[in-house]
Motif scaffolding. Sequence first.
Motif, PDB file in Angstrom:
ATOM      1  N   ARG A 491     -32.217  34.064  -0.916  1.00 28.07           N
ATOM      2  CA  ARG A 491     -31.847  34.392   0.446  1.00 28.07           C
ATOM      3  C   ARG A 491     -30.852  33.524   0.953  1.00 28.07           C
ATOM      4  N   VAL A 492     -30.883  32.072   0.824  1.00 27.33           N
ATOM      5  CA  VAL A 492     -30.341  31.142   1.192  1.00 27.33           C
ATOM      6  C   VAL A 492     -28.831  31.075   0.460  1.00 27.33           C
ATOM      7  N   LEU A 493     -29.020  31.090  -0.909  1.00 27.98           N
ATOM      8  CA  LEU A 493     -27.752  30.910  -1.620  1.00 27.98           C
ATOM      9  C   LEU A 493     -26.814  32.066  -1.284  1.00 27.98           C
ATOM     10  N   ALA A 494     -27.628  33.340  -1.051  1.00 22.99           N
ATOM     11  CA  ALA A 494     -26.652  34.533  -0.796  1.00 22.99           C
ATOM     12  C   ALA A 494     -25.931  34.453   0.517  1.00 22.99           C
ATOM     13  N   ALA A 495     -26.789  33.682   1.600  1.00 23.93           N
ATOM     14  CA  ALA A 495     -26.076  33.704   2.859  1.00 23.93           C
ATOM     15  C   ALA A 495     -24.859  32.587   2.829  1.00 23.93           C
ATOM     16  N   ASN A 496     -25.216  31.521   2.008  1.00 22.50           N
ATOM     17  CA  ASN A 496     -24.211  30.536   2.138  1.00 22.50           C
ATOM     18  C   ASN A 496     -23.929  29.816   0.541  1.00 22.50           C
ATOM     19  N   PRO A 497     -23.020  30.033  -0.141  1.00 18.86           N
ATOM     20  CA  PRO A 497     -23.060  29.672  -1.476  1.00 18.86           C
ATOM     21  C   PRO A 497     -22.650  28.136  -1.418  1.00 18.86           C
ATOM     22  N   ASN A 498     -22.168  27.608  -0.454  1.00 25.00           N
ATOM     23  CA  ASN A 498     -22.145  25.995  -0.294  1.00 25.00           C
ATOM     24  C   ASN A 498     -23.270  25.352  -0.191  1.00 25.00           C
ATOM     25  N   THR A 499     -24.185  25.637  -0.998  1.00 28.39           N
ATOM     26  CA  THR A 499     -25.549  25.079  -0.993  1.00 28.39           C
ATOM     27  C   THR A 499     -25.938  24.289  -2.141  1.00 28.39           C
ATOM     28  N   ALA A 500     -26.389  22.908  -1.804  1.00 21.04           N
ATOM     29  CA  ALA A 500     -26.920  22.174  -2.968  1.00 21.04           C
ATOM     30  C   ALA A 500     -28.329  22.155  -2.897  1.00 21.04           C
ATOM     31  N   VAL A 501     -29.145  22.324  -4.098  1.00 18.12           N
ATOM     32  CA  VAL A 501     -30.346  22.316  -4.129  1.00 18.12           C
ATOM     33  C   VAL A 501     -30.897  21.003  -4.604  1.00 18.12           C
ATOM     34  N   VAL A 502     -32.048  20.438  -3.773  1.00 19.98           N
ATOM     35  CA  VAL A 502     -32.345  18.876  -3.985  1.00 19.98           C
ATOM     36  C   VAL A 502     -33.764  19.152  -4.211  1.00 19.98           C
ATOM     37  N   LEU A 503     -34.200  18.487  -5.365  1.00 21.87           N
ATOM     38  CA  LEU A 503     -35.629  18.806  -5.979  1.00 21.87           C
ATOM     39  C   LEU A 503     -36.344  17.581  -5.584  1.00 21.87           C
TER      40      LEU A 503
END
Length: 723
Positions: A491-503
Amino acid sequence: MTEKKLKELLESMTLEEKVGQLVQCNAGQFIENTLDITGPEGEALPAEDLCRVMGSVLTFEDAAQARALQDMHLAADPKKIPLLLMLDVIHGLRTTYPIPLAMGGSFDDDLMTECADMARKESAACGVHVTFNPMVDTARDGRWGRILETCSEEPLINSRMGAALVKATQGEDLSRPENVACCVKHYAAYGAPEAGRDYNTVEMSERQLRETYLPAYKACLDAGARLIMPAFNSLNGIPCVANRWLMRKVLREEWGFRGVVISDYNAVGELVTHGVAENPKEAVRLAMEAGCDIDMVRNAYYQYLPALVREGTIPEKDLDEAVMRVLELKNELGLFENPYHGADEALEKELYLCPAHRDIARRAAEETAVLLKNEGILPFPKTVRRIALIGPFAEEKHLDGFWSRPGAWKDTVTLPEGLRALLPEAELMIERGCGAEIGAVDESGIERAAAAAAGADAVILTLGEEEGDSGEGRSRAEVTLSRPQLALARRVLAANPNTAVVLFNGRPLVLTELEEMAPAILEMWYPGTEAGNAVARLLFGEANPCGKLSVGLPRRTGQYPMPYNRVNTGRPKPQPDSRAFPFTSCYLDTPNLPLYSFGYGLSYTSFRYEDLTLDRETIGREDALQATVTLTNTGKRAGKEAVQLYLRDPVASVVRPVQQLIDYRKVALAPGETAKVCFTVTEKQLRFYDFDCREVSEPGRFELSVGWADHLMLTRRFELKKD
Ligand code: BGC
């Protein structure tokens, strides 16, 4: 104290006093005299004698308690034999640095030295005499919850980092109050439990054991570690604490180890549960016969060793030898002269979380982060104004990982704190979205999180596994992200592709689905006290990621165990990462290779490798060969690269791995800068264990390559001559 005086002391000791030296309880039991005596009372040392005769205590709180425990004991003991105080300081005491699995990925022994040095200072001030570290159990199975405690799946990294830690912790002279003795663990092969389940049995060939699992323990002992801890598991049918082959033959005879062997927690008593001892008394006999000096916690030695010696089953000579080793360690630590060693309340206050220590912890957190993917969105520009910080770790303080001290999390810098410190002008929108716990189902926060993401200039999506889901006794059958987390990511990546995942996680996780949708992924592991500052600086380009994977990340849990240095088999898959090929060694439903291989990791800059040259094409047994590669920073930022050297022995009398790391070096380069990185290769690095388990090298052709596992870029051949 002189050797002679020590001997006189031993001679003056009663049987009870001698046995006391081989018993360890925790601080609570010690203070309250509550050792559980359940068996025949007549055989046991009296419970009220605990404080007088006890030889060592584990897990205490601070310098004040360390002093109090020592005072209590010395007041009760007419012989004035000081207590040994032990603690698990695994990745920092009060200032926590990244978990060992992250540290291994730095490929930087000097960084380990710096961190261990910091931990040494804090530990010594706390009053620690012995730390149960380093843990160098090579592990290749992410299902095993303790994989986070090891530096790597590769024994070379475990050996080098373990040795660096031992040297930094013990210093030159253990009697100095600022130095702490090391206990290597868990001997042996605890990191290879069947099915990845903690404490489970280990069955393996002696060749595999000697080649892959034993070298790291040996390297730490060669570096001077004074103690060793046999593992909980059984090895080829015999629990390690009762394994005479392991402890008498290999450890004492072959390796010449003269230090102290201490059991793991109640491991002596557990010989009964393993089913190799009829009762606790027999368990004590087996452990003593195998050469286990100290019985950690519970009461087996306390209760049954006196009787076993009195009736002659255990020769008093064996008891004396074990006691002498303990007394020698106490003497070496200078405890007879200064029983408090480094315990110092004022120094504790001064050192804990001091700016210099925070600085080391922050740098370590930055240099162990692994950039797994970056389709050009990182680093984010510092000019972004609206940042959505999303996911289960958005405000989390538990970012230290297993074996951080109780309460250490309270001092951990959270992500909002780190981001606000770096970007005071930015607006932070924080949404947890969902939980990271295994079996989480609640997805009710996801829509709000997606809405926050939609309105942001940049999104930081934190995912992973809860701090408590890795560590001792925390194995998993599936090493996946929880379902709600994947739903949140979608959902978040669809809402805004300027997204960095931090694990944040303590084990390799399956990221297959996430990798398909996320444009940028930064693996932080558990970074410790300075987590938030390190993440902020990495995401916004103040720091440049340079960590590599110390362990491969699988596409599916079913690929385990999945060593990077696999053998070829007689029917290798023609292209390891392609679709299934009939009657080859492959899966029908998954490629063979990991999603991300051992040694992999990106940077904000780029490096070019060229001109791998060998100064000779043939070597003899006494010669050394120089392999040199030219490395250039071709990007616009300063960066560090872990240059890795791999070996392949294409034909040998036993099957050899398709790739084997034999050396590494971390190199820092300014933009445009070039360096020649030179490795020395000798016959020793070509050795392996042959069918008869002899360490040999065999003449013939070898290949040297640089790159990372499954991505060897440049290869050169050479030959080892016949004698
Ligand atoms: C662990 C060891 C640790 C010991 C003492 C055991 O449960 O396996 O690694 O050193 O406890 O805390």
